[in-house]
Design a protein around this motif. Sequence first.
Motif, PDB file in Angstrom:
ATOM      1  N   ALA A  41       0.817  -1.211   0.000  1.00 37.83           N
ATOM      2  CA  ALA A  41       0.000   0.000   0.000  1.00 37.83           C
ATOM      3  C   ALA A  41       0.848   1.257   0.000  1.00 37.83           C
ATOM      4  O   ALA A  41       0.406   2.301  -0.474  1.00 37.83           O
ATOM      5  CB  ALA A  41      -0.935   0.003   1.211  1.00 37.83           C
ATOM      6  N   ASN A  42       2.076   1.189   0.509  1.00 34.56           N
ATOM      7  CA  ASN A  42       2.926   2.373   0.569  1.00 34.56           C
ATOM      8  C   ASN A  42       3.961   2.418  -0.550  1.00 34.56           C
ATOM      9  O   ASN A  42       4.903   3.200  -0.497  1.00 34.56           O
ATOM     10  CB  ASN A  42       3.638   2.461   1.921  1.00 34.56           C
ATOM     11  N   GLU A  43       3.796   1.572  -1.586  1.00 30.73           N
ATOM     12  CA  GLU A  43       4.810   1.532  -2.629  1.00 30.73           C
ATOM     13  C   GLU A  43       4.848   2.816  -3.443  1.00 30.73           C
ATOM     14  O   GLU A  43       5.893   3.245  -3.907  1.00 30.73           O
ATOM     15  CB  GLU A  43       4.600   0.324  -3.548  1.00 30.73           C
ATOM     16  N   SER A  44       3.700   3.422  -3.619  1.00 30.49           N
ATOM     17  CA  SER A  44       3.649   4.726  -4.286  1.00 30.49           C
ATOM     18  C   SER A  44       2.284   5.335  -4.015  1.00 30.49           C
ATOM     19  O   SER A  44       1.275   4.659  -4.094  1.00 30.49           O
ATOM     20  CB  SER A  44       3.862   4.584  -5.803  1.00 30.49           C
ATOM     21  N   ALA A  47       0.707  12.539  -4.977  1.00 25.27           N
ATOM     22  CA  ALA A  47       0.051  13.654  -4.301  1.00 25.27           C
ATOM     23  C   ALA A  47      -1.360  13.813  -4.839  1.00 25.27           C
ATOM     24  O   ALA A  47      -1.589  13.820  -6.047  1.00 25.27           O
ATOM     25  CB  ALA A  47       0.855  14.934  -4.519  1.00 25.27           C
ATOM     26  N   GLY A  48      -2.323  13.901  -3.941  1.00 28.38           N
ATOM     27  CA  GLY A  48      -3.709  14.082  -4.352  1.00 28.38           C
ATOM     28  C   GLY A  48      -4.446  12.790  -4.591  1.00 28.38           C
ATOM     29  O   GLY A  48      -5.661  12.796  -4.763  1.00 28.38           O
ATOM     30  N   GLN A  49      -3.725  11.671  -4.616  1.00 33.82           N
ATOM     31  CA  GLN A  49      -4.386  10.389  -4.835  1.00 33.82           C
ATOM     32  C   GLN A  49      -4.988   9.890  -3.529  1.00 33.82           C
ATOM     33  O   GLN A  49      -4.330   9.878  -2.493  1.00 33.82           O
ATOM     34  CB  GLN A  49      -3.393   9.356  -5.365  1.00 33.82           C
ATOM     35  N   ASN A  50      -6.229   9.468  -3.582  1.00 31.99           N
ATOM     36  CA  ASN A  50      -6.914   8.956  -2.401  1.00 31.99           C
ATOM     37  C   ASN A  50      -6.309   7.618  -1.997  1.00 31.99           C
ATOM     38  O   ASN A  50      -6.200   6.706  -2.806  1.00 31.99           O
ATOM     39  CB  ASN A  50      -8.407   8.798  -2.715  1.00 31.99           C
ATOM     40  N   ARG A  51      -5.914   7.510  -0.713  1.00 36.20           N
ATOM     41  CA  ARG A  51      -5.243   6.296  -0.243  1.00 36.20           C
ATOM     42  C   ARG A  51      -6.139   5.067  -0.383  1.00 36.20           C
ATOM     43  O   ARG A  51      -5.683   4.003  -0.795  1.00 36.20           O
ATOM     44  CB  ARG A  51      -4.799   6.468   1.212  1.00 36.20           C
ATOM     45  N   LEU A  52      -7.414   5.205  -0.041  1.00 33.77           N
ATOM     46  CA  LEU A  52      -8.302   4.061  -0.134  1.00 33.77           C
ATOM     47  C   LEU A  52      -8.451   3.600  -1.578  1.00 33.77           C
ATOM     48  O   LEU A  52      -8.463   2.398  -1.863  1.00 33.77           O
ATOM     49  CB  LEU A  52      -9.671   4.408   0.461  1.00 33.77           C
ATOM     50  N   ASP A  53      -8.554   4.555  -2.511  1.00 36.83           N
ATOM     51  CA  ASP A  53      -8.642   4.179  -3.926  1.00 36.83           C
ATOM     52  C   ASP A  53      -7.412   3.386  -4.353  1.00 36.83           C
ATOM     53  O   ASP A  53      -7.515   2.413  -5.114  1.00 36.83           O
ATOM     54  CB  ASP A  53      -8.784   5.426  -4.796  1.00 36.83           C
ATOM     55  N   SER A  81      -6.245   0.457  18.784  1.00 36.40           N
ATOM     56  CA  SER A  81      -6.392  -0.696  17.896  1.00 36.40           C
ATOM     57  C   SER A  81      -5.849  -0.348  16.514  1.00 36.40           C
ATOM     58  O   SER A  81      -6.011   0.770  16.038  1.00 36.40           O
ATOM     59  CB  SER A  81      -7.863  -1.099  17.785  1.00 36.40           C
ATOM     60  N   ARG A  82      -5.217  -1.317  15.875  1.00 31.96           N
ATOM     61  CA  ARG A  82      -4.701  -1.137  14.516  1.00 31.96           C
ATOM     62  C   ARG A  82      -5.741  -1.693  13.552  1.00 31.96           C
ATOM     63  O   ARG A  82      -5.821  -2.896  13.325  1.00 31.96           O
ATOM     64  CB  ARG A  82      -3.364  -1.864  14.380  1.00 31.96           C
ATOM     65  N   MET A  83      -6.548  -0.837  12.971  1.00 28.05           N
ATOM     66  CA  MET A  83      -7.706  -1.278  12.196  1.00 28.05           C
ATOM     67  C   MET A  83      -7.469  -1.357  10.693  1.00 28.05           C
ATOM     68  O   MET A  83      -8.294  -1.915   9.967  1.00 28.05           O
ATOM     69  CB  MET A  83      -8.900  -0.366  12.480  1.00 28.05           C
ATOM     70  N   ASN A  84      -6.367  -0.807  10.203  1.00 29.23           N
ATOM     71  CA  ASN A  84      -6.135  -0.829   8.761  1.00 29.23           C
ATOM     72  C   ASN A  84      -6.079  -2.250   8.209  1.00 29.23           C
ATOM     73  O   ASN A  84      -6.628  -2.537   7.139  1.00 29.23           O
ATOM     74  CB  ASN A  84      -4.827  -0.109   8.419  1.00 29.23           C
ATOM     75  N   MET A  85      -5.376  -3.143   8.927  1.00 25.75           N
ATOM     76  CA  MET A  85      -5.188  -4.492   8.411  1.00 25.75           C
ATOM     77  C   MET A  85      -6.497  -5.267   8.299  1.00 25.75           C
ATOM     78  O   MET A  85      -6.799  -5.825   7.236  1.00 25.75           O
ATOM     79  CB  MET A  85      -4.161  -5.250   9.250  1.00 25.75           C
ATOM     80  N   PRO A  86      -7.336  -5.332   9.340  1.00 29.79           N
ATOM     81  CA  PRO A  86      -8.616  -6.039   9.164  1.00 29.79           C
ATOM     82  C   PRO A  86      -9.535  -5.359   8.156  1.00 29.79           C
ATOM     83  O   PRO A  86     -10.309  -6.024   7.457  1.00 29.79           O
ATOM     84  CB  PRO A  86      -9.224  -6.048  10.571  1.00 29.79           C
ATOM     85  N   PHE A  87      -9.445  -4.026   8.052  1.00 34.97           N
ATOM     86  CA  PHE A  87     -10.259  -3.302   7.078  1.00 34.97           C
ATOM     87  C   PHE A  87      -9.884  -3.730   5.655  1.00 34.97           C
ATOM     88  O   PHE A  87     -10.759  -4.013   4.819  1.00 34.97           O
ATOM     89  CB  PHE A  87     -10.036  -1.802   7.258  1.00 34.97           C
ATOM     90  N   GLU A  88      -8.572  -3.837   5.380  1.00 37.01           N
ATOM     91  CA  GLU A  88      -8.131  -4.223   4.040  1.00 37.01           C
ATOM     92  C   GLU A  88      -8.431  -5.693   3.759  1.00 37.01           C
ATOM     93  O   GLU A  88      -8.735  -6.063   2.617  1.00 37.01           O
ATOM     94  CB  GLU A  88      -6.643  -3.897   3.873  1.00 37.01           C
ATOM     95  N   LEU A  89      -8.364  -6.540   4.775  1.00 34.35           N
ATOM     96  CA  LEU A  89      -8.802  -7.924   4.601  1.00 34.35           C
ATOM     97  C   LEU A  89     -10.271  -7.962   4.206  1.00 34.35           C
ATOM     98  O   LEU A  89     -10.674  -8.725   3.323  1.00 34.35           O
ATOM     99  CB  LEU A  89      -8.584  -8.722   5.886  1.00 34.35           C
ATOM    100  N   GLY A  90     -11.082  -7.134   4.843  1.00 30.10           N
ATOM    101  CA  GLY A  90     -12.508  -7.080   4.515  1.00 30.10           C
ATOM    102  C   GLY A  90     -12.752  -6.697   3.069  1.00 30.10           C
ATOM    103  O   GLY A  90     -13.637  -7.254   2.409  1.00 30.10           O
ATOM    104  N   ILE A  91     -11.966  -5.747   2.563  1.00 23.56           N
ATOM    105  CA  ILE A  91     -12.092  -5.362   1.146  1.00 23.56           C
ATOM    106  C   ILE A  91     -11.783  -6.555   0.258  1.00 23.56           C
ATOM    107  O   ILE A  91     -12.496  -6.842  -0.719  1.00 23.56           O
ATOM    108  CB  ILE A  91     -11.156  -4.188   0.824  1.00 23.56           C
TER     109      ILE A  91
END
Length: 213
Positions: A41-44, A47-53, A81-91
């Motif tokens: 997710a942090n590879e690139s 600027a202006g790009q939505n992280r979730l997209d 709580s670190r919620m990013n990881m379960p959120f991305e699993l859900g996607i």
Amino acid sequence: MPDIDFDKSVFINCPFDKAYAPLLEAALFCVTYLGFKPRLANESLEAGQNRLDKIVELIKSCRFSIHDLSICRSERIGDYSRMNMPFELGIDVGFRRGNDPAFRDKKYLIFERDAYDLKRALSDISGQDVVSHKDDFSEVIRHIRDFLKVEAQIEAPGSAKLESEYVTFQGWMMEKKIHEGHSEQQVKTLPTREILDEMEVWVASGKPVQFNP
């Protein structure tokens, strides 16, 4: 629709902090060594790009995913709580269970730290295959090797061989980076992206035992 490299791409959903770095680097090495392309997710992030997209596009572009949910409990008072990881699993689960047949063959590996952690923290995950790595990089290599061997039906050396090759790579990279003007200490703190680049160079160069300028 998936990208052209869909079948060779592996989305890695994990913490990006210093403490987790040894496990992430072992995962990147195993995936790269076995002929796949790690995607982070942090590879690139322009600027202006939505992280979730960006994350959604990465997940869509990868047939395989590795989701590390090992940070599911607080270590000290005041931890969040670190919620990013379960959120991305859900996607990812959503794509696999959605109406688009292109994504129904998506496969994912789920990590926890210790056995049964996730059953306590995320009861909805019951019925999913979850493996524990115990914060041990060798366990990360072993489980990823087994996952890709079975789900991608590839030829793969044993995990002991992969660990040995990982040590060889680390020695090669140290020699290469010192030759380029880094100190030994600086090599140990290189950005993850740079280390991944060197893994790809090493594999493409035939996995040399020593660096030859």
